[in-house]
Design a protein around this motif. Sequence first.
Motif, PDB file in Angstrom:
ATOM      1  N   ASN A  84       0.805  -1.231   0.000  1.00 15.09           N
ATOM      2  CA  ASN A  84       0.000   0.000   0.000  1.00 15.09           C
ATOM      3  C   ASN A  84       0.835   1.277   0.000  1.00 15.09           C
ATOM      4  O   ASN A  84       0.471   2.262   0.633  1.00 15.09           O
ATOM      5  CB  ASN A  84      -0.962   0.020   1.198  1.00 15.09           C
ATOM      6  N   ALA A  85       1.933   1.284  -0.706  1.00 19.73           N
ATOM      7  CA  ALA A  85       2.779   2.477  -0.814  1.00 19.73           C
ATOM      8  C   ALA A  85       2.561   3.146  -2.168  1.00 19.73           C
ATOM      9  O   ALA A  85       1.997   2.560  -3.096  1.00 19.73           O
ATOM     10  CB  ALA A  85       4.242   2.091  -0.655  1.00 19.73           C
ATOM     11  N   THR A  86       2.990   4.395  -2.262  1.00 18.35           N
ATOM     12  CA  THR A  86       3.107   5.056  -3.557  1.00 18.35           C
ATOM     13  C   THR A  86       4.495   4.721  -4.085  1.00 18.35           C
ATOM     14  O   THR A  86       5.504   5.115  -3.485  1.00 18.35           O
ATOM     15  CB  THR A  86       2.941   6.570  -3.440  1.00 18.35           C
ATOM     16  N   VAL A  87       4.563   3.974  -5.176  1.00 18.81           N
ATOM     17  CA  VAL A  87       5.843   3.480  -5.690  1.00 18.81           C
ATOM     18  C   VAL A  87       6.233   4.276  -6.925  1.00 18.81           C
ATOM     19  O   VAL A  87       5.511   4.272  -7.933  1.00 18.81           O
ATOM     20  CB  VAL A  87       5.768   1.977  -6.030  1.00 18.81           C
ATOM     21  N   ILE A  88       7.350   4.985  -6.844  1.00 21.72           N
ATOM     22  CA  ILE A  88       7.893   5.704  -7.991  1.00 21.72           C
ATOM     23  C   ILE A  88       8.902   4.776  -8.640  1.00 21.72           C
ATOM     24  O   ILE A  88      10.025   4.617  -8.153  1.00 21.72           O
ATOM     25  CB  ILE A  88       8.537   7.044  -7.568  1.00 21.72           C
ATOM     26  N   THR A  89       8.499   4.138  -9.713  1.00 20.15           N
ATOM     27  CA  THR A  89       9.359   3.129 -10.336  1.00 20.15           C
ATOM     28  C   THR A  89      10.530   3.748 -11.088  1.00 20.15           C
ATOM     29  O   THR A  89      11.590   3.140 -11.198  1.00 20.15           O
ATOM     30  CB  THR A  89       8.545   2.246 -11.292  1.00 20.15           C
ATOM     31  N   SER A  90      10.323   4.946 -11.608  1.00 15.09           N
ATOM     32  CA  SER A  90      11.354   5.701 -12.301  1.00 15.09           C
ATOM     33  C   SER A  90      10.872   7.147 -12.366  1.00 15.09           C
ATOM     34  O   SER A  90       9.687   7.415 -12.092  1.00 15.09           O
ATOM     35  CB  SER A  90      11.615   5.142 -13.705  1.00 15.09           C
ATOM     36  N   PRO A  91      11.726   8.105 -12.701  1.00 12.31           N
ATOM     37  CA  PRO A  91      11.277   9.502 -12.737  1.00 12.31           C
ATOM     38  C   PRO A  91      10.050   9.695 -13.616  1.00 12.31           C
ATOM     39  O   PRO A  91      10.022   9.314 -14.782  1.00 12.31           O
ATOM     40  CB  PRO A  91      12.501  10.232 -13.314  1.00 12.31           C
ATOM     41  N   GLY A  92       8.991  10.250 -13.015  1.00 14.38           N
ATOM     42  CA  GLY A  92       7.770  10.531 -13.752  1.00 14.38           C
ATOM     43  C   GLY A  92       6.791   9.376 -13.837  1.00 14.38           C
ATOM     44  O   GLY A  92       5.698   9.521 -14.409  1.00 14.38           O
ATOM     45  N   LYS A  93       7.137   8.214 -13.271  1.00 13.90           N
ATOM     46  CA  LYS A  93       6.255   7.052 -13.340  1.00 13.90           C
ATOM     47  C   LYS A  93       5.996   6.528 -11.928  1.00 13.90           C
ATOM     48  O   LYS A  93       6.945   6.231 -11.199  1.00 13.90           O
ATOM     49  CB  LYS A  93       6.868   5.945 -14.198  1.00 13.90           C
ATOM     50  N   SER A  94       4.724   6.422 -11.556  1.00 12.68           N
ATOM     51  CA  SER A  94       4.399   5.974 -10.210  1.00 12.68           C
ATOM     52  C   SER A  94       3.151   5.107 -10.229  1.00 12.68           C
ATOM     53  O   SER A  94       2.348   5.153 -11.173  1.00 12.68           O
ATOM     54  CB  SER A  94       4.189   7.173  -9.282  1.00 12.68           C
ATOM     55  N   ILE A  95       3.013   4.308  -9.175  1.00 13.46           N
ATOM     56  CA  ILE A  95       1.840   3.456  -8.986  1.00 13.46           C
ATOM     57  C   ILE A  95       1.311   3.715  -7.581  1.00 13.46           C
ATOM     58  O   ILE A  95       2.058   3.629  -6.602  1.00 13.46           O
ATOM     59  CB  ILE A  95       2.193   1.965  -9.137  1.00 13.46           C
ATOM     60  N   SER A  96       0.024   4.052  -7.483  1.00 14.26           N
ATOM     61  CA  SER A  96      -0.582   4.345  -6.179  1.00 14.26           C
ATOM     62  C   SER A  96      -1.021   3.066  -5.500  1.00 14.26           C
ATOM     63  O   SER A  96      -1.428   2.089  -6.148  1.00 14.26           O
ATOM     64  CB  SER A  96      -1.776   5.282  -6.353  1.00 14.26           C
ATOM     65  N   ARG A  97      -0.954   3.062  -4.179  1.00 16.09           N
ATOM     66  CA  ARG A  97      -1.380   1.943  -3.344  1.00 16.09           C
ATOM     67  C   ARG A  97      -0.870   0.621  -3.902  1.00 16.09           C
ATOM     68  O   ARG A  97      -1.623  -0.337  -4.088  1.00 16.09           O
ATOM     69  CB  ARG A  97      -2.898   1.925  -3.165  1.00 16.09           C
ATOM     70  N   ALA A  98       0.421   0.593  -4.171  1.00 14.68           N
ATOM     71  CA  ALA A  98       1.035  -0.574  -4.786  1.00 14.68           C
ATOM     72  C   ALA A  98       1.786  -1.408  -3.752  1.00 14.68           C
ATOM     73  O   ALA A  98       2.095  -0.950  -2.652  1.00 14.68           O
ATOM     74  CB  ALA A  98       1.991  -0.145  -5.899  1.00 14.68           C
ATOM     75  N   THR A  99       2.041  -2.622  -4.143  1.00 16.71           N
ATOM     76  CA  THR A  99       2.821  -3.544  -3.314  1.00 16.71           C
ATOM     77  C   THR A  99       4.113  -3.895  -4.051  1.00 16.71           C
ATOM     78  O   THR A  99       4.097  -4.128  -5.269  1.00 16.71           O
ATOM     79  CB  THR A  99       2.032  -4.822  -3.030  1.00 16.71           C
ATOM     80  N   VAL A 100       5.214  -3.919  -3.315  1.00 21.69           N
ATOM     81  CA  VAL A 100       6.495  -4.359  -3.864  1.00 21.69           C
ATOM     82  C   VAL A 100       6.830  -5.705  -3.233  1.00 21.69           C
ATOM     83  O   VAL A 100       6.939  -5.825  -2.014  1.00 21.69           O
ATOM     84  CB  VAL A 100       7.619  -3.349  -3.567  1.00 21.69           C
ATOM     85  N   LEU A 101       6.961  -6.719  -4.065  1.00 20.41           N
ATOM     86  CA  LEU A 101       7.334  -8.053  -3.609  1.00 20.41           C
ATOM     87  C   LEU A 101       8.843  -8.237  -3.759  1.00 20.41           C
ATOM     88  O   LEU A 101       9.409  -7.964  -4.817  1.00 20.41           O
ATOM     89  CB  LEU A 101       6.626  -9.120  -4.426  1.00 20.41           C
ATOM     90  N   ILE A 102       9.484  -8.692  -2.690  1.00 16.55           N
ATOM     91  CA  ILE A 102      10.929  -8.920  -2.690  1.00 16.55           C
ATOM     92  C   ILE A 102      11.182 -10.369  -2.307  1.00 16.55           C
ATOM     93  O   ILE A 102      10.609 -10.884  -1.338  1.00 16.55           O
ATOM     94  CB  ILE A 102      11.635  -8.001  -1.684  1.00 16.55           C
ATOM     95  N   LYS A 103      12.028 -11.023  -3.076  1.00 14.99           N
ATOM     96  CA  LYS A 103      12.391 -12.407  -2.767  1.00 14.99           C
ATOM     97  C   LYS A 103      13.895 -12.581  -2.931  1.00 14.99           C
ATOM     98  O   LYS A 103      14.444 -12.321  -4.005  1.00 14.99           O
ATOM     99  CB  LYS A 103      11.634 -13.382  -3.676  1.00 14.99           C
ATOM    100  N   ASN A 104      14.534 -12.986  -1.860  1.00 17.78           N
ATOM    101  CA  ASN A 104      15.975 -13.239  -1.870  1.00 17.78           C
ATOM    102  C   ASN A 104      16.776 -12.058  -2.415  1.00 17.78           C
ATOM    103  O   ASN A 104      17.717 -12.222  -3.191  1.00 17.78           O
ATOM    104  CB  ASN A 104      16.290 -14.500  -2.678  1.00 17.78           C
TER     105      ASN A 104
END
Length: 567
Positions: free
Chosen positions: A44-64
């Motif tokens: 549920n974060a605001t994720v700025i994937t790169s300058p000018g590009k974002s996803i609201s209420r997003a989830t980032v999955l991390i594995k290893n």
Amino acid sequence: MNINFNPKVFSSLLILALFFSLTGFAQSDPTAERRVTGTYAIKNATVITSPGKSISRATVLIKNGLIEGIGSNLIIPVEAQVIDADSLFIYPGFIDGASTAGVGRPADPERPSNFDPSNPPDEIAGITPWRNVLDNFDSKNNQITDWRKVGFTIAQIIPEGGMLPGKSAIVVYGGKESTNIIAQNTAMSARFRAQGGGRGMYPGTQLGIMAKFRDLYKNAELSARHNRLFASNSGLNRPEINKTLEAFYPVLDKNIPIIFEVSNDLEIRRALSLQKENGFRLVLGGATDLHNVVNDIKAANAQVLLSFRLPNDKTANAKTEEMSEEMKNRTQRVKEAYEHILKEAAVLEQAGIPFGFTSIGGKSNDMFKNIRTMIANGLSEDAALAALTVNNAQILGIQKFAGTLEKGKLANMVIATAPIFSEDAQIKHVVADGYIFDYEIKTKKNGNGTNGANGAVNIEGTWEYTSDTPAGSSGGVMSIKKEGDTYKGSIDYDNPAGNGKAKSDMNNIVLSGNNLSFTFNVNAGGMSLEVNVSGEIIGDEFTGSMSLADFGSFPLNANKKPNQLNQ
């Protein structure tokens, strides 16, 4: 038992004993003992994937330690540990285009008995392009901790030394049990600075350095050609091995660039001239004073690592009403130069030159403040973020696994409480190489203890500080008063000689909004050592850090005493 006295080690311990530190940067897990070795979901974060590009209420999955997925409709695996990130902002981990954090300077070699200053051995002349910066790198240095706190997760470290000090490497600011090395020999470092300031030997001037560089480059080309011919033909003399010339081979083949450290437009022109003559890939490191050479940089297709260090605005903001005409003109030229520097990042953006930021010469505590100043002078926030992330990934050639947040890339990220360049933003977590570093968020106070009737911060008075370094705890008093448009002050500290307190003047006292910075000198063992202090004032409390080159920084806490100066 024989005990060998090492003055350098003694000096280092003495310096540490002088530092005072405080709890302003209290952290829940600043050492990142826990690594993301399983599956984590930052939700549920605001994720700025790169300058000018974002996803609201997003989830980032991390594995290893890698990004497994990013999105607002991801299915979270049942085995994932969920981290609630409501109202937080996630950015790609910052990348430092060129850094000396944790890098020590090699000892100068002794001069031979038959030393000829007109033709010194390469090593004595500061010509050591074969050196590997990792041979003098300390991954546990406090400077790395300081830069990681402001979001840096990867850095290209460059060697200290003379004209050609060696090769750089790329490291990640991850866990203490890892080597943290991503790549070695990624660039050749060069500068228009002779070994030991010249010391009466060739090349002792910038023109001498240019002449020597040309000579080395041409000889390296001849050496490489001779080696190729010898390998494929008979009847040729065996080539002599020369490690200085061989160090140029990857540059000749354009496999790595040369990072020329430049501090003004004249040095930029000289680096561009050498590049035009010889055709190597050029990166201008720590560039500043470049408003008159932007077109030349663009024409040369040179890459730029811009320093985020900004000059002191004291002279630029000076009042000129009572000055002589000569002083008014001189001050006006200083103001114009200052304004040019503030706008340099915006000028590069407008010229279409993708630049990166470098920490060379900068202070971690000043980074966001200075970048916000650049934004106020025309730099877009997207370009500022690109200079910390994707542009430096491109310049370093690591864009396949760093610079943006994408599936399959390293889980390097900065997690902040607000948009990263806003005044209220604080960094809560930094993920580097799969290690999570947690930082406690400071609560903003609305007290009026240091504020005057107009809301301005009032620093006049007596402040009691405390410190706690690896060498022990300490404390003292600093007193500040205003004289005209400037401030005067003094600070006392534990006397290195061991007999009570010593006192020093506070120099370069600058108050900008809530931010206070100053320097002072400590006399120890016959040396005068400059300590830099900077931080934020909230109510009657000062929270910041102090630093000295080669030792990193330590937190500093102070409280204002109620007295007649505090009214």
